[in-house]
Scaffold this active site. Structure first.
Site, PDB file in Angstrom:
ATOM      1  N   HIS A 249     -18.976   2.543   7.235  1.00  0.00           N
ATOM      2  CA  HIS A 249     -17.957   3.213   7.328  1.00  0.00           C
ATOM      3  C   HIS A 249     -17.717   3.723   6.819  1.00  0.00           C
ATOM      4  O   HIS A 249     -18.335   5.084   7.028  1.00  0.00           O
ATOM      5  CB  HIS A 249     -17.679   1.947   5.774  1.00  0.00           C
ATOM      6  CG  HIS A 249     -17.789   0.320   5.098  1.00  0.00           C
ATOM      7  ND1 HIS A 249     -16.750  -0.577   6.068  1.00  0.00           N
ATOM      8  CD2 HIS A 249     -18.661   0.126   4.752  1.00  0.00           C
ATOM      9  CE1 HIS A 249     -17.267  -1.318   5.552  1.00  0.00           C
ATOM     10  NE2 HIS A 249     -18.451  -1.638   4.821  1.00  0.00           N
TER      11      HIS A 249
ATOM     12  N   HIS B 178      -7.718   4.721   5.912  1.00  0.00           N
ATOM     13  CA  HIS B 178      -8.276   3.425   6.488  1.00  0.00           C
ATOM     14  C   HIS B 178      -9.346   3.600   6.850  1.00  0.00           C
ATOM     15  O   HIS B 178      -9.698   5.214   7.296  1.00  0.00           O
ATOM     16  CB  HIS B 178      -7.222   2.862   7.539  1.00  0.00           C
ATOM     17  CG  HIS B 178      -7.055   3.326   9.086  1.00  0.00           C
ATOM     18  ND1 HIS B 178      -8.119   3.342   9.740  1.00  0.00           N
ATOM     19  CD2 HIS B 178      -6.013   4.133   9.560  1.00  0.00           C
ATOM     20  CE1 HIS B 178      -7.477   4.439  11.070  1.00  0.00           C
ATOM     21  NE2 HIS B 178      -6.772   5.056  10.306  1.00  0.00           N
ATOM     22  N   CYS B 179     -10.151   2.269   7.528  1.00  0.00           N
ATOM     23  CA  CYS B 179     -11.486   3.010   7.403  1.00  0.00           C
ATOM     24  C   CYS B 179     -11.733   2.921   8.687  1.00  0.00           C
ATOM     25  O   CYS B 179     -10.672   2.048   9.327  1.00  0.00           O
ATOM     26  CB  CYS B 179     -12.345   1.637   7.287  1.00  0.00           C
ATOM     27  SG  CYS B 179     -14.186   1.539   7.600  1.00  0.00           S
TER      28      CYS B 179
ATOM     29  N   HIS C 107      11.278  -8.281   6.760  1.00  0.00           N
ATOM     30  CA  HIS C 107      12.479  -9.062   6.962  1.00  0.00           C
ATOM     31  C   HIS C 107      12.365  -9.854   8.650  1.00  0.00           C
ATOM     32  O   HIS C 107      13.440 -10.267   8.865  1.00  0.00           O
ATOM     33  CB  HIS C 107      13.927  -8.615   6.476  1.00  0.00           C
ATOM     34  CG  HIS C 107      15.172  -9.627   6.881  1.00  0.00           C
ATOM     35  ND1 HIS C 107      15.341 -10.588   7.675  1.00  0.00           N
ATOM     36  CD2 HIS C 107      15.824  -9.645   5.411  1.00  0.00           C
ATOM     37  CE1 HIS C 107      16.884 -10.947   7.063  1.00  0.00           C
ATOM     38  NE2 HIS C 107      16.748 -10.763   5.342  1.00  0.00           N
TER      39      HIS C 107
ATOM     40  N   HIS D  47      12.565  -5.238   3.417  1.00  0.00           N
ATOM     41  CA  HIS D  47      14.248  -5.838   2.482  1.00  0.00           C
ATOM     42  C   HIS D  47      14.029  -5.978   0.888  1.00  0.00           C
ATOM     43  O   HIS D  47      12.913  -7.462   0.936  1.00  0.00           O
ATOM     44  CB  HIS D  47      15.312  -6.518   3.523  1.00  0.00           C
ATOM     45  CG  HIS D  47      16.064  -7.353   3.288  1.00  0.00           C
ATOM     46  ND1 HIS D  47      16.994  -6.273   3.413  1.00  0.00           N
ATOM     47  CD2 HIS D  47      15.951  -8.680   2.365  1.00  0.00           C
ATOM     48  CE1 HIS D  47      18.140  -6.681   3.445  1.00  0.00           C
ATOM     49  NE2 HIS D  47      17.750  -8.410   2.284  1.00  0.00           N
TER      50      HIS D  47
ATOM     51  N   HIS E  36      -4.477   9.345   7.517  1.00  0.00           N
ATOM     52  CA  HIS E  36      -3.258  10.452   7.949  1.00  0.00           C
ATOM     53  C   HIS E  36      -3.014  11.387   7.758  1.00  0.00           C
ATOM     54  O   HIS E  36      -1.982  12.299   8.704  1.00  0.00           O
ATOM     55  CB  HIS E  36      -2.398   9.165   8.385  1.00  0.00           C
ATOM     56  CG  HIS E  36      -2.875   7.948   9.038  1.00  0.00           C
ATOM     57  ND1 HIS E  36      -2.309   7.030   9.484  1.00  0.00           N
ATOM     58  CD2 HIS E  36      -4.006   7.314   9.213  1.00  0.00           C
ATOM     59  CE1 HIS E  36      -2.909   6.396  10.426  1.00  0.00           C
ATOM     60  NE2 HIS E  36      -3.744   6.599  10.795  1.00  0.00           N
TER      61      HIS E  36
ATOM     62  N   HIS F 167     -11.723  -3.337  10.490  1.00  0.00           N
ATOM     63  CA  HIS F 167     -11.810  -2.661   9.351  1.00  0.00           C
ATOM     64  C   HIS F 167     -10.929  -2.842   8.599  1.00  0.00           C
ATOM     65  O   HIS F 167     -10.694  -3.194   7.402  1.00  0.00           O
ATOM     66  CB  HIS F 167     -13.403  -2.341   9.070  1.00  0.00           C
ATOM     67  CG  HIS F 167     -14.037  -1.749   9.283  1.00  0.00           C
ATOM     68  ND1 HIS F 167     -15.128  -1.580   8.645  1.00  0.00           N
ATOM     69  CD2 HIS F 167     -15.417  -2.166  10.419  1.00  0.00           C
ATOM     70  CE1 HIS F 167     -16.405  -1.247   9.185  1.00  0.00           C
ATOM     71  NE2 HIS F 167     -16.743  -2.580   9.912  1.00  0.00           N
TER      72      HIS F 167
ATOM     73  N   MET G   6      -8.998  -3.131   4.876  1.00  0.00           N
ATOM     74  CA  MET G   6      -9.577  -1.164   4.318  1.00  0.00           C
ATOM     75  C   MET G   6      -9.095  -0.623   4.607  1.00  0.00           C
ATOM     76  O   MET G   6      -8.852  -0.072   6.022  1.00  0.00           O
ATOM     77  CB  MET G   6     -11.274  -1.465   5.229  1.00  0.00           C
ATOM     78  CG  MET G   6     -12.068  -0.324   3.708  1.00  0.00           C
ATOM     79  SD  MET G   6     -14.064  -0.113   4.588  1.00  0.00           S
ATOM     80  CE  MET G   6     -14.248   0.009   4.040  1.00  0.00           C
TER      81      MET G   6
ATOM     82  N   ASP H 259     -10.047   7.691   7.661  1.00  0.00           N
ATOM     83  CA  ASP H 259      -9.593   8.430   8.293  1.00  0.00           C
ATOM     84  C   ASP H 259      -8.295   8.503   7.364  1.00  0.00           C
ATOM     85  O   ASP H 259      -7.453   7.928   7.234  1.00  0.00           O
ATOM     86  CB  ASP H 259      -9.472   7.437   9.568  1.00  0.00           C
ATOM     87  CG  ASP H 259      -7.506   8.289  10.143  1.00  0.00           C
ATOM     88  OD1 ASP H 259      -6.997   9.262  10.007  1.00  0.00           O
ATOM     89  OD2 ASP H 259      -7.785   7.819  11.615  1.00  0.00           O
TER      90      ASP H 259
ATOM     91  N   GLU I 277      20.052  -1.303   4.276  1.00  0.00           N
ATOM     92  CA  GLU I 277      19.309  -2.730   3.934  1.00  0.00           C
ATOM     93  C   GLU I 277      17.946  -3.300   4.548  1.00  0.00           C
ATOM     94  O   GLU I 277      17.428  -4.029   3.517  1.00  0.00           O
ATOM     95  CB  GLU I 277      20.532  -3.615   4.837  1.00  0.00           C
ATOM     96  CG  GLU I 277      20.217  -3.590   6.442  1.00  0.00           C
ATOM     97  CD  GLU I 277      21.366  -4.348   7.096  1.00  0.00           C
ATOM     98  OE1 GLU I 277      22.095  -3.964   7.769  1.00  0.00           O
ATOM     99  OE2 GLU I 277      21.676  -5.503   6.606  1.00  0.00           O
ATOM    100  N   THR I 278      18.029  -2.601   4.901  1.00  0.00           N
ATOM    101  CA  THR I 278      16.024  -3.265   5.971  1.00  0.00           C
ATOM    102  C   THR I 278      15.836  -2.013   6.629  1.00  0.00           C
ATOM    103  O   THR I 278      16.076  -0.841   7.534  1.00  0.00           O
ATOM    104  CB  THR I 278      16.126  -4.236   6.837  1.00  0.00           C
ATOM    105  OG1 THR I 278      16.861  -5.146   6.636  1.00  0.00           O
ATOM    106  CG2 THR I 278      14.966  -4.916   7.327  1.00  0.00           C
TER     107      THR I 278
HETATM  108 CU   LIG Z   1     -14.960   0.109   6.748  1.00  0.00          CU
END
Ligand SMILES: [Cu+2]
Length: 378
Positions: free
Chosen positions: A133, A173-174, A344, A293, A138, A183, A188, A136, A317-318
Protein backbone atom coordinates in the site's frame (compact mmCIF):
# COMPACT_ATOMS: atom_id res chain seq x y z
CA UNK A 1 -5.62 -13.65 -18.55
CA UNK A 2 -6.40 -16.01 -15.70
CA UNK A 3 -2.72 -16.38 -15.02
CA UNK A 4 -2.38 -12.65 -14.74
CA UNK A 5 -5.17 -12.55 -12.19
CA UNK A 6 -3.75 -15.35 -10.10
CA UNK A 7 -2.86 -13.08 -7.26
CA UNK A 8 -0.56 -14.42 -4.64
CA UNK A 9 1.17 -12.39 -2.03
CA UNK A 10 4.44 -12.95 -3.84
CA UNK A 11 3.21 -11.56 -7.16
CA UNK A 12 1.56 -8.63 -5.41
CA UNK A 13 4.67 -7.71 -3.57
CA UNK A 14 6.68 -7.98 -6.73
CA UNK A 15 3.94 -6.05 -8.53
CA UNK A 16 5.23 -7.48 -11.76
CA UNK A 17 2.01 -9.11 -12.87
CA UNK A 18 -0.13 -6.11 -12.08
CA UNK A 19 1.76 -3.13 -13.29
CA UNK A 20 -0.14 -2.95 -16.58
CA UNK A 21 -0.68 0.54 -17.83
CA UNK A 22 0.92 2.04 -14.77
CA UNK A 23 4.35 0.59 -15.47
CA UNK A 24 5.88 4.04 -16.00
CA UNK A 25 4.72 5.07 -12.51
CA UNK A 26 6.36 2.09 -10.93
CA UNK A 27 9.63 2.36 -12.75
CA UNK A 28 9.70 6.08 -11.98
CA UNK A 29 9.42 5.50 -8.28
CA UNK A 30 13.05 4.91 -7.25
CA UNK A 31 14.24 7.79 -9.38
CA UNK A 32 11.63 10.00 -7.82
CA UNK A 33 12.63 9.04 -4.30
CA UNK A 34 16.29 9.61 -5.10
CA UNK A 35 15.58 13.02 -6.58
CA UNK A 36 13.55 14.12 -3.60
CA UNK A 37 16.27 12.94 -1.23
CA UNK A 38 18.94 14.74 -3.24
CA UNK A 39 16.99 17.99 -3.21
CA UNK A 40 15.95 17.85 0.42
CA UNK A 41 18.79 20.15 1.49
CA UNK A 42 17.28 22.94 -0.57
CA UNK A 43 14.39 23.21 1.89
CA UNK A 44 14.13 26.88 2.96
CA UNK A 45 12.52 26.15 6.35
CA UNK A 46 14.36 24.80 9.37
CA UNK A 47 11.80 22.21 10.38
CA UNK A 48 13.70 21.40 13.57
CA UNK A 49 12.78 24.81 15.02
CA UNK A 50 9.04 24.40 14.52
CA UNK A 51 6.80 23.26 17.37
CA UNK A 52 5.42 19.75 17.03
CA UNK A 53 1.94 18.52 17.81
CA UNK A 54 0.74 14.95 17.76
CA UNK A 55 -2.88 14.39 16.87
CA UNK A 56 -4.94 11.36 17.79
CA UNK A 57 -7.33 10.53 14.99
CA UNK A 58 -10.91 9.43 15.59
CA UNK A 59 -13.25 7.33 13.52
CA UNK A 60 -15.58 9.07 11.07
CA UNK A 61 -18.14 10.63 11.09
CA UNK A 62 -16.37 12.28 14.04
CA UNK A 63 -13.36 14.51 13.74
CA UNK A 64 -10.52 14.96 16.21
CA UNK A 65 -10.36 18.07 18.42
CA UNK A 66 -8.91 21.09 16.71
CA UNK A 67 -9.05 24.87 16.75
CA UNK A 68 -10.71 26.60 13.83
CA UNK A 69 -8.17 29.42 13.87
CA UNK A 70 -4.49 28.58 14.02
CA UNK A 71 -2.73 29.36 17.25
CA UNK A 72 0.74 30.70 16.66
CA UNK A 73 2.86 29.96 13.63
CA UNK A 74 3.10 26.85 11.49
CA UNK A 75 3.70 23.56 13.25
CA UNK A 76 4.73 20.06 12.39
CA UNK A 77 1.64 17.95 12.88
CA UNK A 78 2.47 14.32 13.62
CA UNK A 79 -0.08 11.72 12.66
CA UNK A 80 -0.03 7.96 12.28
CA UNK A 81 -2.19 5.90 9.94
CA UNK A 82 -2.14 2.14 10.30
CA UNK A 83 -3.33 0.14 7.32
CA UNK A 84 -5.82 -2.59 8.12
CA UNK A 85 -7.02 -5.18 5.64
CA UNK A 86 -10.26 -6.55 6.99
CA UNK A 87 -13.48 -8.17 5.92
CA UNK A 88 -16.49 -5.93 6.36
CA UNK A 89 -20.22 -6.39 5.82
CA UNK A 90 -21.65 -3.59 3.74
CA UNK A 91 -25.41 -4.16 3.78
CA UNK A 92 -28.20 -5.84 5.73
CA UNK A 93 -28.05 -8.89 3.47
CA UNK A 94 -24.51 -9.72 4.50
CA UNK A 95 -22.66 -8.66 1.36
CA UNK A 96 -18.95 -8.83 2.14
CA UNK A 97 -16.04 -6.72 1.03
CA UNK A 98 -12.40 -7.48 1.75
CA UNK A 99 -11.81 -3.90 2.72
CA UNK A 100 -8.50 -2.10 2.66
CA UNK A 101 -8.54 0.69 5.20
CA UNK A 102 -6.59 3.42 6.87
CA UNK A 103 -6.99 2.84 10.62
CA UNK A 104 -9.76 0.28 10.16
CA UNK A 105 -12.59 2.48 8.97
CA UNK A 106 -14.16 3.32 5.62
CA UNK A 107 -13.46 6.14 5.05
CA UNK A 108 -10.20 6.63 6.91
CA UNK A 109 -10.12 9.28 9.64
CA UNK A 110 -10.19 12.94 8.77
CA UNK A 111 -7.00 14.84 9.58
CA UNK A 112 -7.29 18.56 10.41
CA UNK A 113 -4.36 20.96 10.14
CA UNK A 114 -3.91 24.61 9.20
CA UNK A 115 -2.49 26.06 6.05
CA UNK A 116 1.33 26.11 6.03
CA UNK A 117 1.55 23.47 8.74
CA UNK A 118 3.70 20.47 7.94
CA UNK A 119 1.98 17.10 8.05
CA UNK A 120 4.35 14.38 9.22
CA UNK A 121 2.65 11.10 8.58
CA UNK A 122 3.83 7.72 9.78
CA UNK A 123 2.25 5.09 7.55
CA UNK A 124 2.31 1.59 9.01
CA UNK A 125 1.65 -1.60 7.03
CA UNK A 126 1.58 -4.32 9.72
CA UNK A 127 3.01 -7.77 8.96
CA UNK A 128 -0.49 -9.24 9.32
CA UNK A 129 -1.51 -7.56 6.06
CA UNK A 130 -0.99 -9.24 2.69
CA UNK A 131 -0.75 -6.36 0.24
CA UNK A 132 1.45 -3.46 -0.67
CA UNK A 133 0.00 0.00 0.00
CA UNK A 134 0.91 3.69 -0.02
CA UNK A 135 -0.79 7.07 0.30
CA UNK A 136 -1.48 9.88 -2.14
CA UNK A 137 -2.53 13.13 -0.45
CA UNK A 138 -4.37 15.46 -2.82
CA UNK A 139 -3.29 18.25 -0.47
CA UNK A 140 0.42 17.51 -1.03
CA UNK A 141 2.74 18.66 -3.79
CA UNK A 142 5.05 16.31 -5.67
CA UNK A 143 5.93 12.61 -5.80
CA UNK A 144 2.41 11.52 -6.78
CA UNK A 145 1.03 13.26 -3.70
CA UNK A 146 3.48 11.27 -1.62
CA UNK A 147 2.48 7.99 -3.27
CA UNK A 148 5.92 7.65 -4.83
CA UNK A 149 7.65 7.87 -1.45
CA UNK A 150 5.36 5.77 0.71
CA UNK A 151 5.08 2.32 -0.87
CA UNK A 152 5.12 -0.08 2.05
CA UNK A 153 5.01 -3.87 2.01
CA UNK A 154 3.53 -5.81 4.93
CA UNK A 155 5.85 -5.38 7.89
CA UNK A 156 7.15 -2.01 6.74
CA UNK A 157 6.48 1.57 7.75
CA UNK A 158 7.47 4.93 6.36
CA UNK A 159 7.36 8.60 7.36
CA UNK A 160 6.35 11.30 4.90
CA UNK A 161 6.35 15.01 5.57
CA UNK A 162 4.61 17.53 3.33
CA UNK A 163 3.64 21.16 3.65
CA UNK A 164 -0.08 21.88 3.52
CA UNK A 165 0.13 24.89 1.23
CA UNK A 166 -3.45 25.01 0.01
CA UNK A 167 -6.52 25.49 2.22
CA UNK A 168 -9.45 23.19 1.75
CA UNK A 169 -10.75 19.70 2.22
CA UNK A 170 -8.89 17.11 0.18
CA UNK A 171 -9.06 13.40 -0.45
CA UNK A 172 -6.23 11.07 0.45
CA UNK A 173 -6.14 7.53 -0.87
CA UNK A 174 -4.01 4.51 -1.47
CA UNK A 175 -2.49 4.29 -4.94
CA UNK A 176 -0.15 1.32 -5.21
CA UNK A 177 1.35 0.68 -8.62
CA UNK A 178 -1.00 -1.38 -10.77
CA UNK A 179 -3.74 -1.63 -8.16
CA UNK A 180 -5.02 1.92 -7.74
CA UNK A 181 -8.79 1.65 -8.39
CA UNK A 182 -9.02 -1.68 -6.59
CA UNK A 183 -7.58 -0.24 -3.38
CA UNK A 184 -9.60 2.97 -3.61
CA UNK A 185 -12.87 1.13 -4.19
CA UNK A 186 -12.02 -1.32 -1.41
CA UNK A 187 -12.34 1.60 1.00
CA UNK A 188 -8.80 2.89 1.14
CA UNK A 189 -9.47 6.60 1.17
CA UNK A 190 -10.13 9.44 3.56
CA UNK A 191 -9.88 13.21 3.84
CA UNK A 192 -7.73 15.97 5.27
CA UNK A 193 -9.02 19.43 6.11
CA UNK A 194 -6.50 22.22 5.80
CA UNK A 195 -8.11 25.22 7.47
CA UNK A 196 -7.07 28.76 6.59
CA UNK A 197 -4.98 30.06 9.51
CA UNK A 198 -7.62 32.71 10.23
CA UNK A 199 -10.44 30.15 9.98
CA UNK A 200 -13.23 29.98 7.43
CA UNK A 201 -14.76 33.08 5.87
CA UNK A 202 -17.53 33.77 3.35
CA UNK A 203 -15.04 35.36 0.99
CA UNK A 204 -16.41 38.85 1.78
CA UNK A 205 -14.79 39.39 5.16
CA UNK A 206 -17.32 37.58 7.30
CA UNK A 207 -16.00 34.88 9.61
CA UNK A 208 -17.71 31.53 9.43
CA UNK A 209 -17.43 29.16 12.35
CA UNK A 210 -18.98 25.80 13.06
CA UNK A 211 -20.32 24.20 16.23
CA UNK A 212 -19.98 20.66 14.94
CA UNK A 213 -18.18 19.00 12.08
CA UNK A 214 -19.02 15.64 10.59
CA UNK A 215 -17.11 13.68 7.98
CA UNK A 216 -19.12 11.66 5.48
CA UNK A 217 -17.08 9.46 3.16
CA UNK A 218 -19.03 8.12 0.23
CA UNK A 219 -17.86 4.77 -1.08
CA UNK A 220 -18.72 2.78 -4.19
CA UNK A 221 -18.26 -0.98 -3.80
CA UNK A 222 -18.24 -3.59 -6.58
CA UNK A 223 -19.29 -6.88 -5.03
CA UNK A 224 -19.56 -9.76 -7.55
CA UNK A 225 -22.70 -11.88 -7.75
CA UNK A 226 -23.05 -15.57 -8.53
CA UNK A 227 -25.34 -17.06 -11.20
CA UNK A 228 -28.29 -16.86 -8.77
CA UNK A 229 -27.79 -13.17 -8.17
CA UNK A 230 -26.36 -13.71 -4.67
CA UNK A 231 -23.32 -11.77 -3.55
CA UNK A 232 -20.26 -13.98 -3.69
CA UNK A 233 -17.97 -14.49 -0.72
CA UNK A 234 -14.23 -14.99 -0.92
CA UNK A 235 -11.55 -16.12 1.50
CA UNK A 236 -9.15 -13.31 0.72
CA UNK A 237 -8.95 -10.04 -1.16
CA UNK A 238 -6.66 -11.72 -3.66
CA UNK A 239 -9.23 -14.45 -4.31
CA UNK A 240 -11.90 -11.83 -4.96
CA UNK A 241 -9.75 -9.67 -7.20
CA UNK A 242 -10.51 -11.13 -10.68
CA UNK A 243 -14.28 -11.05 -10.14
CA UNK A 244 -14.20 -7.63 -8.48
CA UNK A 245 -12.18 -6.26 -11.37
CA UNK A 246 -14.81 -7.56 -13.78
CA UNK A 247 -17.56 -5.74 -11.87
CA UNK A 248 -15.44 -2.60 -11.58
CA UNK A 249 -15.09 -2.53 -15.35
CA UNK A 250 -18.87 -2.27 -15.74
CA UNK A 251 -18.66 1.06 -13.86
CA UNK A 252 -21.79 -0.12 -12.05
CA UNK A 253 -21.34 -0.26 -8.29
CA UNK A 254 -23.22 -2.88 -6.30
CA UNK A 255 -23.31 -0.50 -3.33
CA UNK A 256 -22.86 3.23 -2.87
CA UNK A 257 -22.75 3.92 0.84
CA UNK A 258 -21.80 6.52 3.40
CA UNK A 259 -19.17 5.51 5.93
CA UNK A 260 -18.63 1.94 4.90
CA UNK A 261 -22.04 0.30 4.94
CA UNK A 262 -25.71 0.79 4.20
CA UNK A 263 -27.20 2.40 7.31
CA UNK A 264 -23.87 3.35 8.89
CA UNK A 265 -25.21 6.86 9.52
CA UNK A 266 -28.94 6.26 9.88
CA UNK A 267 -31.28 5.31 12.72
CA UNK A 268 -29.24 4.76 15.90
CA UNK A 269 -26.16 5.98 14.09
CA UNK A 270 -27.76 9.22 12.89
CA UNK A 271 -25.72 12.39 13.06
CA UNK A 272 -26.85 14.68 15.86
CA UNK A 273 -27.48 18.41 15.87
CA UNK A 274 -29.69 21.01 17.52
CA UNK A 275 -31.68 23.92 16.12
CA UNK A 276 -29.36 26.89 15.87
CA UNK A 277 -26.19 24.84 15.57
CA UNK A 278 -23.88 25.50 12.67
CA UNK A 279 -22.83 22.17 11.24
CA UNK A 280 -19.99 21.67 8.79
CA UNK A 281 -20.44 18.56 6.67
CA UNK A 282 -17.31 17.38 4.91
CA UNK A 283 -18.12 14.90 2.16
CA UNK A 284 -15.56 13.01 0.12
CA UNK A 285 -15.81 10.68 -2.85
CA UNK A 286 -12.44 9.36 -3.96
CA UNK A 287 -13.63 7.65 -7.12
CA UNK A 288 -16.99 8.79 -8.39
CA UNK A 289 -19.09 11.95 -8.77
CA UNK A 290 -21.72 12.70 -6.16
CA UNK A 291 -24.36 15.31 -5.44
CA UNK A 292 -25.14 15.82 -1.76
CA UNK A 293 -28.53 17.16 -0.70
CA UNK A 294 -30.03 17.74 2.74
CA UNK A 295 -33.74 16.96 2.47
CA UNK A 296 -35.63 19.77 4.17
CA UNK A 297 -32.52 21.90 4.60
CA UNK A 298 -29.89 23.66 2.54
CA UNK A 299 -26.24 24.34 2.13
CA UNK A 300 -25.97 27.87 3.56
CA UNK A 301 -22.34 28.06 2.48
CA UNK A 302 -20.95 25.43 0.17
CA UNK A 303 -17.46 24.81 -1.09
CA UNK A 304 -18.52 22.07 -3.49
CA UNK A 305 -14.98 21.41 -4.62
CA UNK A 306 -13.77 22.06 -1.12
CA UNK A 307 -11.12 24.75 -1.53
CA UNK A 308 -11.46 27.54 0.98
CA UNK A 309 -9.75 30.37 -0.92
CA UNK A 310 -12.79 30.36 -3.22
CA UNK A 311 -15.83 32.17 -1.80
CA UNK A 312 -18.48 29.60 -0.91
CA UNK A 313 -21.69 29.33 -2.90
CA UNK A 314 -24.66 30.28 -0.77
CA UNK A 315 -28.18 28.88 -0.32
CA UNK A 316 -27.56 25.70 -2.27
CA UNK A 317 -30.14 22.97 -2.70
CA UNK A 318 -27.76 20.33 -4.07
CA UNK A 319 -24.07 20.55 -4.77
CA UNK A 320 -21.81 18.61 -7.08
CA UNK A 321 -18.61 16.96 -5.89
CA UNK A 322 -16.50 15.49 -8.69
CA UNK A 323 -14.93 12.09 -8.11
CA UNK A 324 -11.55 12.44 -6.43
CA UNK A 325 -12.65 15.46 -4.41
CA UNK A 326 -13.85 16.41 -0.96
CA UNK A 327 -16.42 19.19 -0.50
CA UNK A 328 -17.73 21.06 2.50
CA UNK A 329 -21.11 22.55 3.34
CA UNK A 330 -22.06 24.69 6.32
CA UNK A 331 -25.66 24.70 7.49
CA UNK A 332 -27.45 26.14 10.50
CA UNK A 333 -30.38 23.89 11.35
CA UNK A 334 -33.61 25.84 11.79
CA UNK A 335 -36.16 23.11 12.47
CA UNK A 336 -36.11 19.98 14.59
CA UNK A 337 -36.75 16.53 13.16
CA UNK A 338 -35.08 13.82 11.19
CA UNK A 339 -33.39 14.97 8.03
CA UNK A 340 -32.10 12.65 5.34
CA UNK A 341 -28.76 13.68 3.88
CA UNK A 342 -28.43 11.91 0.55
CA UNK A 343 -26.68 11.63 -2.74
CA UNK A 344 -29.45 13.15 -4.87
CA UNK A 345 -29.07 10.56 -7.52
CA UNK A 346 -31.98 9.04 -5.66
CA UNK A 347 -31.39 5.56 -7.00
CA UNK A 348 -27.92 5.69 -5.49
CA UNK A 349 -29.42 6.96 -2.22
CA UNK A 350 -32.46 4.76 -1.80
CA UNK A 351 -31.50 1.62 -3.72
CA UNK A 352 -27.74 1.48 -3.26
CA UNK A 353 -27.30 3.05 0.18
CA UNK A 354 -25.95 6.59 -0.15
CA UNK A 355 -28.00 8.13 2.67
CA UNK A 356 -27.47 9.41 6.20
CA UNK A 357 -29.78 10.90 8.82
CA UNK A 358 -29.49 13.97 10.98
CA UNK A 359 -31.53 13.93 14.18
CA UNK A 360 -32.11 17.55 15.13
CA UNK A 361 -33.53 18.62 18.48
CA UNK A 362 -35.16 21.95 19.29
CA UNK A 363 -38.38 23.87 18.87
CA UNK A 364 -40.49 23.86 15.75
CA UNK A 365 -40.74 27.20 13.96
CA UNK A 366 -44.31 27.52 12.63
CA UNK A 367 -43.39 30.64 10.74
CA UNK A 368 -41.08 28.62 8.53
CA UNK A 369 -43.60 25.83 8.03
CA UNK A 370 -46.99 24.86 9.28
CA UNK A 371 -49.63 22.33 8.35
CA UNK A 372 -52.67 24.41 7.41
CA UNK A 373 -54.91 21.44 6.69
CA UNK A 374 -53.64 18.03 7.68
CA UNK A 375 -54.08 15.32 5.05
CA UNK A 376 -57.66 14.20 5.19
CA UNK A 377 -60.36 12.60 3.05
CA UNK A 378 -62.09 14.87 0.54
CU1 LIG B 1 -3.76 0.07 -0.52
Amino acid sequence: MSEQYNMTRRTLLASSAFVGALAPMLTATPTLAENVAANAKASPVDISKLPREKIELVKPPFVHKHTQKAQGGPKVIEVTLTIQEKKIVVDDNGAEVHAMTFDGSVPGPMIVVHQDDYVELTLVNPPTNTLQHNIDFHSATGALGGGGLTIVNPGEKTVLRFKATKAGVFVYHCAPPGMVPWHVTSGMNGAIMVLPREGLTDGHGKELTYDRVYYVGEQDFYVPKDENGEYKKYKTAGDAYPDVLEVMRTLTPSHIVFNGAVGALTGENALKAAVGERVLIVHSQANRDTRPHLIGGHGDYVWATGKFRNPPDVDQETWFIPGGTAGAALYTFEQPGIYAYVNHNLIEAFELGAAAHFTVTGDWNSDLMTSVVAPTGT
